[in-house]
Design an enzyme around this catalytic site. Sequence first.
Site, PDB file in Angstrom:
ATOM      1  N   ALA A   1       0.825  -1.220   0.000  1.00 13.44           N
ATOM      2  CA  ALA A   1       0.000   0.000   0.000  1.00 13.44           C
ATOM      3  C   ALA A   1       0.854   1.263   0.000  1.00 13.44           C
ATOM      4  O   ALA A   1       0.312   2.368  -0.068  1.00 13.44           O
ATOM      5  CB  ALA A   1      -0.932  -0.002   1.214  1.00 13.44           C
TER       6      ALA A   1
ATOM      7  N   LYS B   1      -1.853   6.080  -1.647  1.00 13.03           N
ATOM      8  CA  LYS B   1      -0.801   6.906  -1.071  1.00 13.03           C
ATOM      9  C   LYS B   1       0.156   7.421  -2.146  1.00 13.03           C
ATOM     10  O   LYS B   1       0.434   8.616  -2.220  1.00 13.03           O
ATOM     11  CB  LYS B   1      -0.001   6.116  -0.025  1.00 13.03           C
ATOM     12  CG  LYS B   1      -0.836   5.255   0.912  1.00 13.03           C
ATOM     13  CD  LYS B   1      -1.664   6.053   1.840  1.00 13.03           C
ATOM     14  CE  LYS B   1      -2.573   5.343   2.814  1.00 13.03           C
ATOM     15  NZ  LYS B   1      -3.163   4.067   2.623  1.00 13.03           N
TER      16      LYS B   1
HETATM   17  C1  LIG Z   1      -1.346  -1.911   5.014  1.00  9.30           C
HETATM   18  C2  LIG Z   1      -2.493  -1.321   4.282  1.00  9.30           C
HETATM   19  N1  LIG Z   1      -3.127  -2.035   3.357  1.00  9.30           N
HETATM   20  C3  LIG Z   1      -4.156  -1.540   2.660  1.00  9.30           C
HETATM   21  C4  LIG Z   1      -4.631  -0.264   2.882  1.00  9.30           C
HETATM   22  C5  LIG Z   1      -5.827   0.177   2.074  1.00  9.30           C
HETATM   23  O1  LIG Z   1      -5.711   1.326   1.409  1.00  9.30           O
HETATM   24  P1  LIG Z   1      -6.858   1.898   0.467  1.00  9.30           P
HETATM   25  O2  LIG Z   1      -8.048   1.019   0.557  1.00  9.30           O
HETATM   26  O3  LIG Z   1      -7.149   3.261   0.983  1.00  9.30           O
HETATM   27  O4  LIG Z   1      -6.265   1.913  -0.903  1.00  9.30           O
HETATM   28  C6  LIG Z   1      -4.002   0.529   3.847  1.00  9.30           C
HETATM   29  C7  LIG Z   1      -4.496   1.889   4.122  1.00  9.30           C
HETATM   30  O5  LIG Z   1      -4.216   2.521   5.080  1.00  9.30           O
HETATM   31  C8  LIG Z   1      -2.908  -0.007   4.563  1.00  9.30           C
HETATM   32  O6  LIG Z   1      -2.262   0.699   5.493  1.00  9.30           O
END
Ligand SMILES: Cc1ncc(COP(=O)(O)O)c(C=O)c1O
Length: 395
Positions: A210, A243
Amino acid sequence: MFENLKPSKPDPILAIMGLYREDKRADKMDFGVGVFKDLSGNTPVPKAVKEAERRLLEQQTSKAYVGMAGDLAYNEAIKRLTLAEAAPGDRCVSLQTPGGSGSIRLLGEVIQGSAPSAQVWLPTPTWPNHGPTLSAAGLTMASYPYFDFASQSLLKAQMFDTLAKVPAGDIVLLHGCCHNPTGADLDMADWQRLTDMALSQGFVPFVDIAYQGFGQGLEEDAAGLRYMASRVPEMLISASCSKNFGLYRDRIGAAIMIGKSAEATQAMRGALLARTRLSVSMPPAHGAEVVREILNDPALEQGWRAEVDAMRRQIQSARQSLADQMRSLSNSDRFDFIAQQRGMFSTLGLSDAQVERLRDDFAIYVVGGGRMNLAGLRPDQAAPLARGLLAVMED
Ligand SMILES: Cc1ncc(COP(=O)(O)O)c(C=O)c1O
């Protein structure tokens, strides 16, 4: 009919955000929320994203459905960004999802559809949504030791001992880089050893990436998972563009699966599409189009890569300035780990009482266990943050 619904537990991070907003102290500092912030506290839209959006606005002539597989050029581009040369040709399928979270849920459902009794082994600690999201897909969780807060070090011996007992057909979840919430990553030797274990024991690695680009670099951060992907027969990868592209609210990520054969991979693709059809029907288009524009235009991609590099450098220099302050105020090197850890988060292992005292006495906001997002730490905040942390830890 809905009288059996229980009030849901408030999200602790949202509750802390609310307290922060209401706090009237001028010197309040927020290290709770998990988004990148620049030095003025803003979560910026990268210039490359703005440019891609400008082009899309001009070019887009329709908002008709994109189809269940989403944007095919995006699916290829995100596979390239994540796996590069390690993508095993026709044994690899990549599908656009709503964020990394959407990918984790989708992959969980595909696992459940094929191997409902497979257990998913999560590191302790891990991102708090891993367990609930995969459980909601119908899977059972198990855990392996990963990190010790007191010594701020990886529990490698315990991790390998536990993982040595994982049976064939279970899933082992690994963070690709910038482990959330500890900032402590596996090194290449660990990835090699885990690859050998997956090969000999027959468990299936599931890598969640991520924060690609926030640790050591866009290529470096994917080196471990690429090593693994080019060797193991089966693997799952969840990628997020929230991110590194700053596309948080546009919800764009990818579910990537590696299968034993081209045929098996086609079946995986079918399962991913069928599950998508049953949930969101078709993924949202905007984020995928933006990422596709950037990754398919060398000049735009180069600009974006430079922006990711700048974000990483800012995080690294924030880490260094806090570590320096902790060193000089505590007269010891025991906080040097802050500069060595990677990505936005470090977690000091604070008690709830210490977290509250930080907030009440020092207007410093961190979340459970003392997880701090160091991305937006301004140079002038390093000393007051260090003073607050030392005060609550040394009492
Ligand atoms: C380790 C990890 N995996 C997955 C995500 C999921 O991110 P998103 O659904 O916002 O793309 C996050 C978000 O904080 C994360 O820290």
